[in-house]
Write an enzyme that holds these catalytic residues in place. Structure first.
Site, PDB file in Angstrom:
ATOM      1  N   LEU A 150      36.323  41.368  39.112  1.00 41.73           N
ATOM      2  CA  LEU A 150      36.708  40.928  37.774  1.00 41.73           C
ATOM      3  C   LEU A 150      38.036  41.613  37.499  1.00 41.73           C
ATOM      4  CD1 LEU A 150      35.628  39.203  35.447  1.00 41.73           C
ATOM      5  CD2 LEU A 150      34.461  41.216  34.576  1.00 41.73           C
ATOM      6  N   ASP A 151      39.058  40.827  37.176  1.00 43.07           N
ATOM      7  CA  ASP A 151      40.399  41.374  36.990  1.00 43.07           C
ATOM      8  C   ASP A 151      40.413  42.532  36.002  1.00 43.07           C
ATOM      9  OD1 ASP A 151      41.467  39.384  38.662  1.00 43.07           O
ATOM     10  OD2 ASP A 151      41.652  38.006  36.974  1.00 43.07           O
ATOM     11  N   ARG A 152      41.369  43.421  36.166  1.00 39.80           N
ATOM     12  CA  ARG A 152      41.523  44.575  35.291  1.00 39.80           C
ATOM     13  C   ARG A 152      41.583  44.163  33.826  1.00 39.80           C
ATOM     14  NH1 ARG A 152      45.463  45.790  32.364  1.00 39.80           N
ATOM     15  NH2 ARG A 152      46.917  44.482  33.479  1.00 39.80           N
TER      16      ARG A 152
END
Length: 176
Positions: free
Chosen positions: A39-41
């Protein structure tokens, strides 16, 4: 073991910190678990972690077409054409996406405040979409929405493979 974790904004989907970004090690997760997917930052929400390599592969493999549902706050007002294009599939630089389930929805009633808050502009409306995809390409939901003229302001993954974020505050986790 399978863990549901509510990943806060600006947290990496890895255990080690990287530069100014914090990893998962500060949340008291059990040892020996690894993220089943990423999950992207700058995205929030459900991250599954497991110590079972076969389960991790099953959740993340593109062949299994694991459904993932997101709530996206987008800039602008979605048109019927934009929603239809997202439902049909978008052609991105890395190829066409599979069709998605997409609906414009009200802001979720379970929504927590984001840190930092989303910047609101008085002259530009925003809207919420609920999207379910069966792929997991890099920044796929953001790229799909941008392609139809709806930049994503906030992205929250609600569910993966039938496991949902129900009753988990940012930074909290539970065994499922």
């Amino acid at each position: 073991m399978l863990i549901a974790f509510n990943k806060p904004m600006n947290t990496l989907s890895q255990f080690t910190d990287e530069g100014k970004w914090h990893g998962l090690s500060r949340f008291g997760l059990p040892s020996g678990v690894y993220a089943a997917g990423r999950l992207d930052r700058d995205s929030e929400g459900l991250l599954l972690l497991t110590d079972d390599g076969k389960l991790q592969a099953r959740i993340t493999s593109p062949r299994t077409k694991t459904p993932k549902t997101y709530f996206a706050m987008v800039e602008g007002t979605p048109s019927a054409d934009a929603l239809a294009a997202l439902c049909a599939g978008i052609t991105l630089k890395d190829g066409p996406t599979a069709p998605a389930e997409v609906a414009q929805v009200d802001a979720p009633d379970w929504l927590w405040p984001r840190d930092p808050p989303v910047r609101h502009r008085k002259t530009v409306p925003d809207a919420w979409l609920r999207l379910t995809i069966t792929e997991g390409r890099n920044r796929q939901v953001r790229r799909m929405c941008a392609h139809v003229g709806l930049p994503v302001l906030r992205l929250i993954r609600w569910s993966v493979a039938g496991h949902a974020l129900v009753d988990l505050a940012p930074g909290d986790w539970r065994a499922v």
